[in-house]
Design an enzyme around this catalytic site. Structure first.
Site, PDB file in Angstrom:
ATOM      1  N   GLU A   3      34.057  56.192  73.245  1.00 24.06           N
ATOM      2  CA  GLU A   3      35.467  56.304  73.588  1.00 24.06           C
ATOM      3  C   GLU A   3      35.564  56.993  74.952  1.00 24.06           C
ATOM      4  OE1 GLU A   3      37.869  57.819  70.327  1.00 24.06           O
ATOM      5  OE2 GLU A   3      36.486  56.997  68.852  1.00 24.06           O
ATOM      6  N   LYS A  59      38.093  52.990  78.015  1.00 18.75           N
ATOM      7  CA  LYS A  59      36.699  52.891  77.583  1.00 18.75           C
ATOM      8  C   LYS A  59      35.865  52.010  78.519  1.00 18.75           C
ATOM      9  CE  LYS A  59      38.442  52.985  72.822  1.00 18.75           C
ATOM     10  NZ  LYS A  59      38.545  52.207  71.575  1.00 18.75           N
ATOM     11  N   HIS A  93      17.174  47.230  72.788  1.00 20.93           N
ATOM     12  CA  HIS A  93      18.527  46.681  72.940  1.00 20.93           C
ATOM     13  C   HIS A  93      19.056  46.774  74.371  1.00 20.93           C
ATOM     14  CE1 HIS A  93      18.400  46.606  68.602  1.00 20.93           C
ATOM     15  NE2 HIS A  93      18.248  47.908  68.558  1.00 20.93           N
ATOM     16  N   ARG A 112      24.908  46.288  69.115  1.00 22.50           N
ATOM     17  CA  ARG A 112      25.522  45.242  68.292  1.00 22.50           C
ATOM     18  C   ARG A 112      26.180  44.127  69.090  1.00 22.50           C
ATOM     19  NH1 ARG A 112      28.703  48.572  63.885  1.00 22.50           N
ATOM     20  NH2 ARG A 112      29.555  46.511  63.446  1.00 22.50           N
ATOM     21  N   ARG A 250      40.893  51.003  59.770  1.00 17.74           N
ATOM     22  CA  ARG A 250      39.920  52.033  60.127  1.00 17.74           C
ATOM     23  C   ARG A 250      40.082  53.215  59.193  1.00 17.74           C
ATOM     24  NH1 ARG A 250      38.424  51.175  65.430  1.00 17.74           N
ATOM     25  NH2 ARG A 250      36.573  52.306  64.822  1.00 17.74           N
TER      26      ARG A 250
END
Ligand SMILES: [Zn+2]
Length: 261
Positions: A3, A59, A93, A112, A250
């Site tokens: 964030e 962000k 990654h 991800r 969330r």
């Protein structure tokens, strides 16, 4: 999930490592992270040049290429930057690798694949095109009040809506509301002006405190909720029990004793 404070820490990291170093090569390992720009175009725009400045909106991290244009990086759910010399130190990654003339490398890491690499002519144009509201550390209290007074629904969802206010996600909305003593399901437009001003001050204080502590929850002040976001955990303020609610899909963590309004 990175964030505003995390991305600001990345921006400062980029400033202290890769700024003003000449880029000799670029390797895009996973094309899926590219948004609206091809690997070849990126290579043409970056090779032989260097970053001359950095910026951030919410962000999103921006690195200005000497001359013109900005490389844009978003980190999705899990991501970071790493500057290193020995190829053996390349993190898992790594989706894009910049090589510099001085022998160092900068890895853009994204586990991800929910992050993005893009190109922007200006930060403002990119922000408009992506419907990004003002940065949560830049917005003044009058504009902040203007956003909340029109909002229905929950206060937590209002703080996380990137088109109204950019930078705050699930973790920091919980922390800000906890520090402000406000319930995540309060109706934003029901808050009086004094409360909204207090929330604005608290938002700034929480974000700056997080940045000052490298966005590492283990270094946060004792009375912070981040790091203790767990149902049934002891509230760091009153010793009551932390509860969980689903808001906009969330998990919101809060203390019913400290966050009554
Ligand atoms: Zn409490």
């Amino acid at each position: 999930m990175p964030e505003l404070p995390d991305v600001e820490v990345f921006r400062r990291y980029l400033n202290s490592t890769a700024l003003h170093k000449k880029i000799s090569g670029i390797e895009v390992r996973t094309k899926k992270i590219l948004e609206g720009v091809s690997a070849r175009t990126l290579r043409d725009r970056l090779a032989g040049r260097s970053f001359s400045a950095t910026g951030r909106r919410g962000k999103y991290l921006f690195a200005r290429l000497e001359g013109d244009g900005w490389l844009v990086e978003h980190f999705g759910m899990t991501g970071e930057l790493k500057y290193f010399q020995d190829p053996a130190d390349e993190p898992d990654h790594t989706r894009m690798l910049l090589l510099f003339n001085n022998g160092y490398r900068l890895a853009y890491v994204n586990v991800r694949l929910l992050g993005k690499i893009a190109w922007a002519k200006t930060i403002e144009e990119f922000a408009d095109g992506h419907n990004l509201g003002p940065d949560a550390l830049e917005i003044g209290r009058d504009d902040f009040a203007g956003i909340l007074e029109k909002k229905r629904g929950s206060l937590k969802a209002a703080l996380m809506n990137q088109s109204d206010l950019s930078g705050i996600g699930n973790i920091y909305s919980d922390e800000i509301l906890f520090q402000a003593g406000l319930h995540p399901q309060s109706e934003p437009r029901d808050l009086d002006r004094e409360t909204v001003n207090r929330l604005h001050r608290t938002m700034r204080r929480v974000l700056k405190t997080a940045i000052g502590n490298k966005a590492d929850p283990e270094k946060f002040p004792r009375g912070y909720l981040t790091g203790k976001r767990e149902e049934g955990a002891d509230c760091p303020r009153c010793g009551g029990k932390i509860e969980r609610l689903k808001i906009s899909g969330r998990s919101a963590y809060f203390c019913p004793g400290c966050q009554k309004q």
